[in-house]
Design an enzyme around this catalytic site. Structure first.
Site, PDB file in Angstrom:
ATOM      1  N   HIS A 109       0.850  -1.198   0.000  1.00 53.26           N
ATOM      2  CA  HIS A 109       0.000   0.000   0.000  1.00 53.26           C
ATOM      3  C   HIS A 109       0.881   1.242   0.000  1.00 53.26           C
ATOM      4  O   HIS A 109       1.880   1.298   0.734  1.00 53.26           O
ATOM      5  CB  HIS A 109      -0.898  -0.001   1.240  1.00 53.26           C
ATOM      6  CG  HIS A 109      -1.849   1.146   1.282  1.00 53.26           C
ATOM      7  ND1 HIS A 109      -2.957   1.224   0.474  1.00 53.26           N
ATOM      8  CD2 HIS A 109      -1.837   2.289   2.032  1.00 53.26           C
ATOM      9  CE1 HIS A 109      -3.604   2.354   0.721  1.00 53.26           C
ATOM     10  NE2 HIS A 109      -2.949   3.007   1.659  1.00 53.26           N
ATOM     11  N   ASP A 141      -5.962  -8.963   6.229  1.00 48.34           N
ATOM     12  CA  ASP A 141      -7.014  -9.519   7.070  1.00 48.34           C
ATOM     13  C   ASP A 141      -8.359  -9.000   6.557  1.00 48.34           C
ATOM     14  O   ASP A 141      -8.437  -8.505   5.431  1.00 48.34           O
ATOM     15  CB  ASP A 141      -6.788  -9.227   8.562  1.00 48.34           C
ATOM     16  CG  ASP A 141      -6.795  -7.730   8.887  1.00 48.34           C
ATOM     17  OD1 ASP A 141      -7.241  -6.929   8.035  1.00 48.34           O
ATOM     18  OD2 ASP A 141      -6.363  -7.362   9.991  1.00 48.34           O
TER      19      ASP A 141
END
EC number: 2.1.2.2
Length: 210
Positions: A109, A141
């Site tokens: 990211h 997650d």
């Protein structure tokens, strides 16, 4: 040999950085088993074909997320993938997908998480006025850009930066960070303590220093 499954939606520059790291033996014991995209026109898919890698489009348009992810999982299992690497894959994956590869899905990211999750992270950073940005490689997650952080690289923000100039410098660091983080995960020489990714080497150094 550890087998990587790479998922992408666009140009695939981080996929190519991973492939280059394998070719240059900076990711020993790893190979790309399959490249998957939800978009047939993704340049990264064409790049994978040119490299002679198994590469397939699993179209997402007009399909439920559950059905699409089920087919993606079937492809990954078919190619006996050990670690799933999201490389510009522009879809939120389902809980069933995550449960199929527990602590074996990684993402990169373009911000220093937990700051600026989601889309347009570089624009968010500039608008907020930060002086340092960067990139984060993390486990995936069920929350967006939330999983345990494996590795981060920093980039200084210049006063005259635009979204494009900052994005370009962050991308340079992404290409370094992603293969390095994958190598750390594939080594197996780490533990997760609460939310901290702790390498066994660093843990040993801490114990010795006491």
């Amino acid at each position: 040999m550890k087998r990587l499954g790479v998922l992408l939606s666009g140009r695939g520059s981080n996929f190519l950085a991973i492939a280059r790291a394998i070719r240059e033996q900076r990711l020993p014991g790893a190979e790309i088993a399959v490249v998957l995209s939800n978009r047939e026109d993704a340049p990264g898919l064409a790049a994978a074909h040119k490299l002679g890698l198994p590469a397939f489009c699993v179209p997402s348009a007009g399909r439920s997320r559950v059905d699409h992810d089920a087919e993606m999982l079937a492809r990954l299992h078919q190619h006996k993938v050990d670690l799933v690497c999201l490389a510009g894959y522009m879809r939120v994956i389902t809980p069933d997908f995550i449960r199929a590869f527990p602590d074996r899905i990684v993402n990169i990211h373009p911000s220093l998480l937990p700051a600026f999750p989601g889309l347009d992270a570089q624009r968010q950073a500039l608008e907020y006025g930060v002086k340092i940005s960067g990139c984060t490689v993390h486990f995936v997650d069920e929350a967006v850009d939330h999983g345990v952080i494996i590795l981060q690289k920093t980039v200084h923000v210049k006063d005259d930066d635009t979204v494009e100039s900052l994005s370009a410098r962050i991308l340079e660091q992404e290409h370094i960070a992603y293969p390095e983080a994958i190598a750390r995960v594939l080594s197996g020489e780490y533990t997760i303590e609460d939310r901290r990714f702790v390498s066994h080497e660093n843990k040993a150094l801490r114990v010795t220093a006491r």
